[in-house]
Enzyme design. Sequence first.
Site, PDB file in Angstrom:
ATOM      1  N   CYS A   1      -3.353  51.913  52.846  1.00  0.00           N
ATOM      2  CA  CYS A   1      -3.298  52.948  53.886  1.00  0.00           C
ATOM      3  C   CYS A   1      -4.554  53.814  53.835  1.00  0.00           C
ATOM      4  CB  CYS A   1      -2.057  53.825  53.718  1.00  0.00           C
ATOM      5  SG  CYS A   1      -0.502  52.947  53.885  1.00  0.00           S
TER       6      CYS A   1
ATOM      7  N   CYS B   1      -0.241  54.954  49.112  1.00  0.00           N
ATOM      8  CA  CYS B   1      -0.567  53.567  49.479  1.00  0.00           C
ATOM      9  C   CYS B   1      -2.081  53.351  49.546  1.00  0.00           C
ATOM     10  CB  CYS B   1       0.092  53.276  50.830  1.00  0.00           C
ATOM     11  SG  CYS B   1      -0.470  51.790  51.653  1.00  0.00           S
TER      12      CYS B   1
END
Length: 129
Positions: A59, A56
Amino acid sequence: MSDAEDIDDIREQKKEELMARAGTPDEPVHIDSVAHLEEVLEDNHVVLVDFYADWCGPCKMLEPTVEEIAAETDAAVAKVDIDALQNLAREYQVQGVPTLYLFVDGETVDRMVGVQDKPTLVQKIEAHA
């Protein structure tokens, strides 16, 4: 008092002693099981839980902020890899990452989806510290 009440009092006293001695971790704690998350929530007054995935991009953008919050605030920071701990992700209804939960005394007080800026996170943590 009953034995159960005595045990609860002793547990609470020991918990307070440990918290006073240990303080909160200065770096994020990588959660490896449901029991580990429960332990972190039980041992710390304020906990920011970062549900993330290695693949991600957002993230990865949030990671330095989360590390700074762990080092600079009184909150413990826990990181939960949603791929490794899918059961926890389901339990907390994580449908997108990053998803952040703020816990106070083991109870959820806030849920945020997406990248959050440091001042917002610090303000939310300090409101409960």
